[in-house]
Design an enzyme around this catalytic site. Structure first.
Site, mmCIF file in Angstrom:
data_model
loop_
_atom_site.group_PDB
_atom_site.id
_atom_site.type_symbol
_atom_site.label_atom_id
_atom_site.label_comp_id
_atom_site.label_asym_id
_atom_site.label_seq_id
_atom_site.Cartn_x
_atom_site.Cartn_y
_atom_site.Cartn_z
ATOM 1 N N SER A 54 0.811 -1.209 0.000
ATOM 2 C CA SER A 54 0.000 0.000 0.000
ATOM 3 C C SER A 54 0.852 1.269 0.000
ATOM 4 C CB SER A 54 -0.959 -0.041 1.197
ATOM 5 O OG SER A 54 -1.903 0.986 1.134
ATOM 6 N N ASP A 86 -2.309 6.479 -3.451
ATOM 7 C CA ASP A 86 -1.163 5.843 -2.809
ATOM 8 C C ASP A 86 -0.656 4.717 -3.703
ATOM 9 O OD1 ASP A 86 -3.223 4.027 -2.389
ATOM 10 O OD2 ASP A 86 -2.527 3.446 -0.410
ATOM 11 N N ASP A 102 -0.928 1.548 -3.956
ATOM 12 C CA ASP A 102 -1.798 0.513 -4.538
ATOM 13 C C ASP A 102 -3.140 1.067 -5.001
ATOM 14 O OD1 ASP A 102 -2.978 0.832 -2.012
ATOM 15 O OD2 ASP A 102 -3.535 -1.276 -1.883
ATOM 16 N N ASP A 151 -5.728 2.582 -3.543
ATOM 17 C CA ASP A 151 -7.009 2.543 -2.820
ATOM 18 C C ASP A 151 -7.217 3.754 -1.921
ATOM 19 O OD1 ASP A 151 -5.217 1.890 -0.808
ATOM 20 O OD2 ASP A 151 -6.221 0.045 -0.197
#
Length: 444
Positions: free
Chosen positions: A100, A239, A241, A243
């Site tokens: 993430s 960010d 990833d 999400d």
């Protein structure tokens, strides 16, 4: 039974240190296959742009194929894109290789079920129980197959575009898009450009090591300079990833997840489609609660973690929730937090109302909120420590009525998160520092 490896968002850690090793990834794949596809099936595997993603992808592929599960490899794609494509391909489950918002020397593995939702605590516990078993290798005739489906990411792009209201596009908007050199670096600029926006991309040149490094939603300083510098209408920061979402208004000011929730909630209320309460977390700014109450919109708080926000949305039959960090759930659009989809909803409001992001957020006043991370030798729950609770009571009395104190152990690292919120910034900061010092002494 508690979970040893799964935290608030999958398994995560430093690459090369247990559990983020090739051996463990293969073992985890075999365990997940036995729980999620015991009779064989199909898994979709996606990742972000970290260098270590290649080796974890290979290890997971080997574990799944050996266990009789077909593996579809889609390459770099935002986490919510994997959730969507898992459903679209009718897979039994999906896997994302990502840490993430962490830097590249961390990585993680998280799972989605066949519906594109994150796994329940119960399923994660069952997978952990299976880790005690030796990884399985089926007979040759029962092995799975691996195929690359990289080009199918255009289906996710089409889906994102479809979440805008009919007849609305982004023509006339100048948008700076920061993809954190992460998983959205291809799809996000393409979606915005296809919708007619003039885009200025930054953080869209990954090299395997620069993900989240001085860019993206956790480091939006460059975005703050770029938006007014190029006279853009707005900035969008995802960010690593994809999400999480943070935005920047035309003045260069950060607009966080709480403020974005407010904008989307008021827009849904205005067109009569808001249903149920808006769900935040215990870390959501008190200003959001106050502003929604003034607009006659019910607000409830869940535990930290988008899985808990989702659970409360389902319980209350709500459709909108999220976290200050920028995880936003728009359940009329998708099943999980999606930074790009959330950004499109805000951009649609800007376009359809003709109001700037600064104007749209002006109805919410953020209360001073101080968040400190206290490193501890081992995790513990401060709510069970009398000395800490006595200090909390003292601080609440000192700050008066409109204040909040939240102490939360991190789900992924040996850190206690101290959050204090109140009307006066100096008093709030002093109270947070006082609590942090007490926890440091107790943890020494």
């Amino acid at each position: 039974m508690g979970r040893r490896y799964f935290g608030t968002d999958g398994v995560r850690g430093r690459v090369g240190e247990h559990p983020m090793t090739v051996d463990f990834a293969l073992q985890l794949a075999s365990s997940a296959a036995r729980v999620l596809a015991p009779a064989g099936g199909t898994v979709l595997i996606g990742k972000d742009t970290r260098l270590s993603g290649y080796m974890f992808e290979s290890a997971l592929e080997a574990g799944f194929v050996a266990a009789g599960v077909n593996a579809m490899l889609i390459g770099p794609l935002p986490t919510p894109g994997i959730a969507y494509m898992t459903r679209r391909f009718n897979c039994d489950f999906g896997v994302v290789i990502s840490a993430s918002h962490n830097l590249y020397d961390d990585n993680g593995i998280k799972f989605f079920d066949a519906s594109g939702a994150k796994l329940s605590d119960e399923l994660e516990e069952r997978i952990e129980t299976e880790l005690a078993q030796t990884p399985v290798t089926r007979a040759s005739r029962n092995l799975g197959r691996a195929t690359r489906v990289d080009r199918s990411r255009t289906h996710y792009q089409d889906f994102c575009r479809s979440t805008l209201p009919p007849g609305v596009d982004l023509t006339g908007l100048k948008v700076v898009i920061d993809c954190a050199n992460g998983a959205a670096y291809k799809v996000a600029p393409r979606v915005l450009a296809d919708l007619g926006a003039e885009i200025v991309p930054i953080g869209c040149s990954p090299n395997g090591r620069n993900i989240n490094d001085g860019c993206g939603s956790t480091a939006p300083q460059l975005l703050q300079l770029t938006v007014p510098g190029v006279r853009a209408n707005v900035g969008v920061a995802l960010d690593g990833d994809g999400d999480r979402l943070v935005m920047v208004d035309h003045l260069g000011r950060i607009i966080d997840g709480d403020q974005l929730l407010y904008v989307i909630a008021r827009a849904l209320q205005a067109d009569g489609t808001l249903r149920g309460p808006v769900i935040g977390t215990v870390m959501s700014n008190l200003g959001l609660e106050v502003a929604l109450r003034a607009a006659s919109i019910e607000f409830k708080r869940a535990a930290v973690g988008d899985r808990y926000v989702l659970s409360m949305l389902r319980e209350t039959r709500g459709i909108l929730g999220g976290e200050s960090s920028g995880h936003i759930l728009c359940l009329t659009k998708t099943t999980t937090g999606d930074g790009l989809v959330s950004a499109l909803q805000v951009l649609a409001v800007i376009k359809s109302t003709g109001r700037s992001l600064a104007e749209l957020t002006s109805g919410m006043r953020k209360y001073p909120q101080v968040l400190l991370n206290v490193q501890v030798a081992k995790r513990f729950d401060p709510s069970n420590v009398p000395a800490v609770q006595e200090a909390v009571k003292r601080i609440e009395q000192r700050l008066g009525g409109e204040c909040r104190v939240v102490l939360r152990p991190s789900g992924t690292e040996p850190v206690i998160r101290v959050m204090v919120e109140g009307r006066d910034e100096a008093q709030t900061r002093a109270a947070a520092s006082e609590l942090a010092e007490i926890i440091k002494r107790l943890a020494a």
